[in-house]
Design an enzyme around this catalytic site. Sequence first.
Site, mmCIF file in Angstrom:
data_model
loop_
_atom_site.group_PDB
_atom_site.id
_atom_site.type_symbol
_atom_site.label_atom_id
_atom_site.label_comp_id
_atom_site.label_asym_id
_atom_site.label_seq_id
_atom_site.Cartn_x
_atom_site.Cartn_y
_atom_site.Cartn_z
ATOM 1 N N HIS A 186 0.842 -1.198 0.000
ATOM 2 C CA HIS A 186 0.000 0.000 0.000
ATOM 3 C C HIS A 186 0.877 1.248 0.000
ATOM 4 O O HIS A 186 0.393 2.351 0.195
ATOM 5 C CB HIS A 186 -0.927 0.000 1.226
ATOM 6 C CG HIS A 186 -2.020 -1.013 1.138
ATOM 7 N ND1 HIS A 186 -1.773 -2.364 1.193
ATOM 8 C CD2 HIS A 186 -3.363 -0.882 0.961
ATOM 9 C CE1 HIS A 186 -2.927 -3.019 1.074
ATOM 10 N NE2 HIS A 186 -3.891 -2.145 0.930
ATOM 11 N N ASN A 187 2.194 1.046 -0.179
ATOM 12 C CA ASN A 187 3.138 2.165 -0.179
ATOM 13 C C ASN A 187 3.288 2.668 -1.626
ATOM 14 O O ASN A 187 3.848 1.970 -2.463
ATOM 15 C CB ASN A 187 4.471 1.642 0.376
ATOM 16 C CG ASN A 187 5.579 2.679 0.353
ATOM 17 O OD1 ASN A 187 5.567 3.600 -0.454
ATOM 18 N ND2 ASN A 187 6.542 2.513 1.241
ATOM 19 N N ASP A 207 9.463 -6.380 1.206
ATOM 20 C CA ASP A 207 9.665 -5.875 2.556
ATOM 21 C C ASP A 207 11.082 -5.335 2.588
ATOM 22 O O ASP A 207 12.031 -6.011 2.168
ATOM 23 C CB ASP A 207 9.467 -6.940 3.634
ATOM 24 C CG ASP A 207 9.245 -6.259 4.985
ATOM 25 O OD1 ASP A 207 8.192 -5.607 5.141
ATOM 26 O OD2 ASP A 207 10.119 -6.326 5.858
ATOM 27 N N GLY A 235 10.666 7.656 1.698
ATOM 28 C CA GLY A 235 11.232 7.110 2.940
ATOM 29 C C GLY A 235 12.543 7.782 3.340
ATOM 30 O O GLY A 235 12.636 9.014 3.424
HETATM 31 P P1 IMP Z 1 7.774 -2.003 4.701
HETATM 32 O O1 IMP Z 1 8.627 -2.863 3.831
HETATM 33 O O2 IMP Z 1 6.432 -1.735 4.114
HETATM 34 O O3 IMP Z 1 7.761 -2.493 6.104
HETATM 35 O O4 IMP Z 1 8.423 -0.561 4.711
HETATM 36 C C1 IMP Z 1 9.778 -0.373 4.544
HETATM 37 C C2 IMP Z 1 10.174 1.044 4.843
HETATM 38 O O5 IMP Z 1 11.595 1.086 4.632
HETATM 39 C C3 IMP Z 1 9.588 2.073 3.905
HETATM 40 O O6 IMP Z 1 8.425 2.647 4.366
HETATM 41 C C4 IMP Z 1 10.729 3.095 3.855
HETATM 42 O O7 IMP Z 1 10.666 3.891 4.956
HETATM 43 C C5 IMP Z 1 11.962 2.261 4.007
HETATM 44 N N1 IMP Z 1 12.491 1.993 2.667
HETATM 45 C C6 IMP Z 1 12.437 0.830 1.974
HETATM 46 N N2 IMP Z 1 12.978 0.966 0.761
HETATM 47 C C7 IMP Z 1 13.376 2.253 0.687
HETATM 48 C C8 IMP Z 1 13.995 2.998 -0.340
HETATM 49 O O8 IMP Z 1 14.267 2.540 -1.470
HETATM 50 N N3 IMP Z 1 14.244 4.276 -0.039
HETATM 51 C C9 IMP Z 1 13.949 4.834 1.150
HETATM 52 N N4 IMP Z 1 13.355 4.204 2.131
HETATM 53 C C10 IMP Z 1 13.064 2.901 1.901
#
Ligand code: IMP
Length: 203
Positions: free
Chosen positions: A14-15, A74, A158
């Site tokens: 959902h990102n 993830d 992020g």
């Molecule tokens: P999740 O995988 O949905 O738990 O979220 C991973 C989190 O890691 C993201 O919301 C970002 O904050 C961070 N993240 C993952 N990949 C990147 C990237 O390519 N750039 C910057 N932040 C990242």
Amino acid sequence: MRLPRGSHLVVASHNPGKVREIKALLGPHGIEPIGAGDLGLPEPEETATSFSGNAELKARAAAIASGHFALADDSGLSVTALDGAPGIYSARWAGATKDFSTAMARIERELRDKAATDTRAWFTCALTLCSPHGDMQSFVGEVHGHLTFPPRGVNGFGYDPIFIADGMDLTFAEMEPAAKHAISHRAKAFEKLLHSGVFDESL
Ligand code: IMP
């Protein structure tokens, strides 16, 4: 595992930043993925203790709920001087409002509190592809570098504004998206996924 020609592929995220990057990485291979948000799929709780564990949990939930192949990512940032934090908690450090300026400020504060001079950090990306029957394959990529404060740049998402990959001068958020995609943790995990032969290149 192999995706049959013309299969739908759900991106179990959902990102919007991640969905955008995954679409850009899959586009050249003739695959037009659909975001889990667009299908109204719920977001499962990330209860696993590793990047791969959480990717598997998300991929399986989306594949079973949609009846399509699902791809989950993830990922997160690990800081050497913080013993790998925030790691799998990278999204959670930004709180319910997903405010990454707060999360980046927390990293800066924790490094200062420890009087840490080691600014090394790395991004990890675990990708899991799950079939509608629940068969799974996972691929992991990493990119190493160091952190810089204050945050710089407006591209990406992020923690991109504080991360400089080894051999670069610009943060991920200052780089052109295509330049980030060429070297990122996500690109490396994708390379492994593509080389595994799961996508029929004649698609
Ligand atoms: P999740 O995988 O949905 O738990 O979220 C991973 C989190 O890691 C993201 O919301 C970002 O904050 C961070 N993240 C993952 N990949 C990147 C990237 O390519 N750039 C910057 N932040 C990242």
